[in-house]
Design a protein around this motif. Structure first.
Motif, mmCIF file in Angstrom:
data_model
loop_
_atom_site.group_PDB
_atom_site.id
_atom_site.type_symbol
_atom_site.label_atom_id
_atom_site.label_comp_id
_atom_site.label_asym_id
_atom_site.label_seq_id
_atom_site.Cartn_x
_atom_site.Cartn_y
_atom_site.Cartn_z
ATOM 1 N N LYS A 218 39.233 63.471 102.925
ATOM 2 C CA LYS A 218 39.777 62.259 102.302
ATOM 3 C C LYS A 218 41.104 61.817 102.919
ATOM 4 C CE LYS A 218 42.137 64.435 98.422
ATOM 5 N NZ LYS A 218 42.174 65.751 99.098
ATOM 6 N N TYR B 139 52.381 66.310 94.551
ATOM 7 C CA TYR B 139 52.170 67.519 93.733
ATOM 8 C C TYR B 139 52.575 68.768 94.518
ATOM 9 C CZ TYR B 139 49.898 64.604 90.288
ATOM 10 O OH TYR B 139 49.673 63.648 89.342
ATOM 11 N N ARG B 140 52.310 68.768 95.810
ATOM 12 C CA ARG B 140 52.723 69.917 96.638
ATOM 13 C C ARG B 140 54.249 70.020 96.674
ATOM 14 N NH1 ARG B 140 48.880 71.922 100.756
ATOM 15 N NH2 ARG B 140 46.837 71.070 100.225
ATOM 16 N N ARG C 34 52.115 72.586 103.561
ATOM 17 C CA ARG C 34 50.708 72.896 103.897
ATOM 18 C C ARG C 34 50.355 74.353 103.656
ATOM 19 N NH1 ARG C 34 48.068 68.955 102.869
ATOM 20 N NH2 ARG C 34 49.754 67.483 102.697
ATOM 21 N N ARG D 239 40.378 70.585 84.411
ATOM 22 C CA ARG D 239 41.537 70.293 83.555
ATOM 23 C C ARG D 239 41.253 69.105 82.632
ATOM 24 N NH1 ARG D 239 44.613 68.416 88.837
ATOM 25 N NH2 ARG D 239 43.861 66.280 88.908
ATOM 26 N N GLY E 149 43.893 60.986 96.655
ATOM 27 C CA GLY E 149 44.226 62.052 95.708
ATOM 28 C C GLY E 149 43.017 62.521 94.944
ATOM 29 N N ARG E 150 43.217 62.741 93.643
ATOM 30 C CA ARG E 150 42.125 63.221 92.787
ATOM 31 C C ARG E 150 41.775 62.214 91.691
ATOM 32 N NH1 ARG E 150 43.216 66.458 96.096
ATOM 33 N NH2 ARG E 150 42.829 68.699 96.176
ATOM 34 N N ASP E 151 42.774 61.394 91.290
ATOM 35 C CA ASP E 151 42.609 60.514 90.123
ATOM 36 C C ASP E 151 43.006 59.088 90.438
ATOM 37 O OD1 ASP E 151 45.302 60.974 90.510
ATOM 38 O OD2 ASP E 151 45.789 61.047 88.373
ATOM 39 N N ILE E 152 42.932 58.694 91.706
ATOM 40 C CA ILE E 152 43.384 57.337 92.063
ATOM 41 C C ILE E 152 42.421 56.304 91.467
ATOM 42 C CG2 ILE E 152 44.099 55.789 93.929
ATOM 43 C CD1 ILE E 152 45.707 58.466 93.677
ATOM 44 N N ALA F 23 50.699 73.718 93.569
ATOM 45 C CA ALA F 23 50.437 72.299 93.282
ATOM 46 C C ALA F 23 49.251 72.165 92.336
ATOM 47 C CB ALA F 23 50.163 71.546 94.579
ATOM 48 N N SER F 24 48.213 72.941 92.605
ATOM 49 C CA SER F 24 47.012 72.852 91.781
ATOM 50 C C SER F 24 47.298 73.321 90.350
ATOM 51 C CB SER F 24 45.912 73.673 92.470
ATOM 52 O OG SER F 24 44.905 74.007 91.582
ATOM 53 N N GLY G 288 48.574 63.953 96.967
ATOM 54 C CA GLY G 288 48.580 65.421 96.912
ATOM 55 C C GLY G 288 49.909 65.975 97.395
ATOM 56 N N ALA G 289 50.534 65.280 98.366
ATOM 57 C CA ALA G 289 51.828 65.740 98.893
ATOM 58 C C ALA G 289 52.900 65.701 97.803
ATOM 59 C CB ALA G 289 52.241 64.889 100.095
ATOM 60 N N ASP H 10 40.858 71.827 89.400
ATOM 61 C CA ASP H 10 41.041 70.373 89.476
ATOM 62 C C ASP H 10 39.976 69.627 88.659
ATOM 63 O OD1 ASP H 10 43.185 70.819 91.139
ATOM 64 O OD2 ASP H 10 42.167 70.204 92.987
ATOM 65 N N GLN I 269 53.462 56.375 91.832
ATOM 66 C CA GLN I 269 52.143 56.074 92.423
ATOM 67 C C GLN I 269 51.685 54.666 92.050
ATOM 68 O OE1 GLN I 269 49.401 59.751 92.228
ATOM 69 N NE2 GLN I 269 50.962 60.137 90.672
ATOM 70 N N ARG J 241 40.363 76.219 93.432
ATOM 71 C CA ARG J 241 41.084 74.948 93.279
ATOM 72 C C ARG J 241 40.149 73.860 92.736
ATOM 73 N NH1 ARG J 241 44.488 71.823 96.840
ATOM 74 N NH2 ARG J 241 43.795 72.701 98.783
HETATM 75 O O1 C5P Z 1 45.081 66.864 98.183
HETATM 76 P P1 C5P Z 1 45.896 68.108 98.185
HETATM 77 O O2 C5P Z 1 45.126 69.343 98.493
HETATM 78 O O3 C5P Z 1 47.140 68.003 99.024
HETATM 79 O O4 C5P Z 1 46.426 68.259 96.668
HETATM 80 C C1 C5P Z 1 47.126 69.398 96.221
HETATM 81 C C2 C5P Z 1 46.864 69.587 94.724
HETATM 82 O O5 C5P Z 1 47.497 68.528 94.007
HETATM 83 C C3 C5P Z 1 45.390 69.530 94.321
HETATM 84 O O6 C5P Z 1 44.793 70.802 94.260
HETATM 85 C C4 C5P Z 1 45.403 68.895 92.961
HETATM 86 O O7 C5P Z 1 45.455 69.882 91.978
HETATM 87 C C5 C5P Z 1 46.705 68.126 92.905
HETATM 88 N N1 C5P Z 1 46.505 66.680 92.922
HETATM 89 C C6 C5P Z 1 46.263 66.037 91.730
HETATM 90 N N2 C5P Z 1 46.148 64.683 91.686
HETATM 91 C C7 C5P Z 1 46.269 63.957 92.802
HETATM 92 C C8 C5P Z 1 46.484 64.589 94.049
HETATM 93 C C9 C5P Z 1 46.592 65.967 94.083
HETATM 94 O O8 C5P Z 1 46.141 66.687 90.699
HETATM 95 N N3 C5P Z 1 46.190 62.616 92.722
#
Ligand code: C5P
Length: 202
Positions: free
Chosen positions: A13, A35-36, A73, A166, A112-115, A81-82, A32-33, A163, A98, A159
């Motif tokens: 992605k 959250y990281r 990374r 939750r 991301g995950r929830d865009i 982050a997760s 994701g960056a 993800d 965001q 992960r």
């Molecule tokens: O995409 P990436 O692996 O960098 O994301 C790191 C962590 O951030 C994911 O495992 C996820 O738990 C969280 N994340 C999220 N929502 C997002 C992007 C990332 O919860 N929009």
């Protein structure tokens, strides 16, 4: 033109979102960056990964220079982050940043995950990028010299489970998102398909 790209770890992605941004001349945010960076900041300060209020405070005052930190990374950062991304207080603290990025008049690409489900549910173009866990593990393994393939796969599965499981903003395909399974695709092939899907929606 607003493009939402979601999917699990190592699905492609990020690569696809960057290529779409380049192709359509749009700014790109790798959420994701964010959250990281919060996870890394918590590890640096030895903040408990369960302490919602303290983590939300870190997220609200996020040091954006951390987005350039190579430790972003590392597997330990991804794991932190997760974990912290399951906390509603942390998600809430990162929401405005965001949403305002997504509201730029010329459009934007966010991945991301929830865009497509939470950050920009009104986005006209939404992609849900995925690949089999084995393919994703092999890709991550190739990016991380010296890593153990079985450990990388176990990490990805853990992960994914966190993800998707939750309560707040779980990873899931928006009903109006196009599914792009990259398991059997080259990077170029996946990017061309993504461009075509976005063009057909905008
Ligand atoms: O995409 P990436 O692996 O960098 O994301 C790191 C962590 O951030 C994911 O495992 C996820 O738990 C969280 N994340 C999220 N929502 C997002 C992007 C990332 O919860 N929009």
């Amino acid at each position: 033109m607003l493009i939402a790209v979601d999917g699990p770890a190592a699905s492609g992605k990020g690569t696809i979102a960057r290529a779409l941004a380049r192709h359509f001349g749009l700014p790109h945010m790798d959420t994701g960056a964010l959250y990281r960076a919060v996870g890394l900041s918590a590890l640096d300060r030895a903040t408990s990964l369960d302490d919602g209020p303290a983590l939300a405070a870190l997220a609200a005052a996020l040091d954006l220079s951390l987005l350039e930190d190579p430790r972003l990374r590392h597997a330990a950062t991804a794991d932190a982050a997760s974990r912290i991304s399951a906390l509603p207080a942390v998600r809430g603290a990162l929401l405005a940043l965001q949403r305002s990025f997504a509201a730029q008049p010329g459009g934007a690409v966010l991945d991301g995950r929830d865009i497509g489900t939470v950050i920009a549910p009104h986005a006209p173009a939404k992609l849900f990028v995925t690949a089999s866990p084995q393919v994703r593990a092999a890709r991550r393994h190739a990016e991380l010299p010296g890593s153990d393939l079985d450990a990388v796969l176990a990490d990805i599965l853990a992960r994914d489970a966190r993800d998707s499981g939750r309560a707040d903003a779980p990873l899931k395909q928006a009903p109006d998102a196009d599914l792009l399974d990259t398991s059997e695709m080259t990077i170029d092939g996946a990017v061309q398909r993504a461009i075509h899907l976005v063009q057909s929606r905008t």
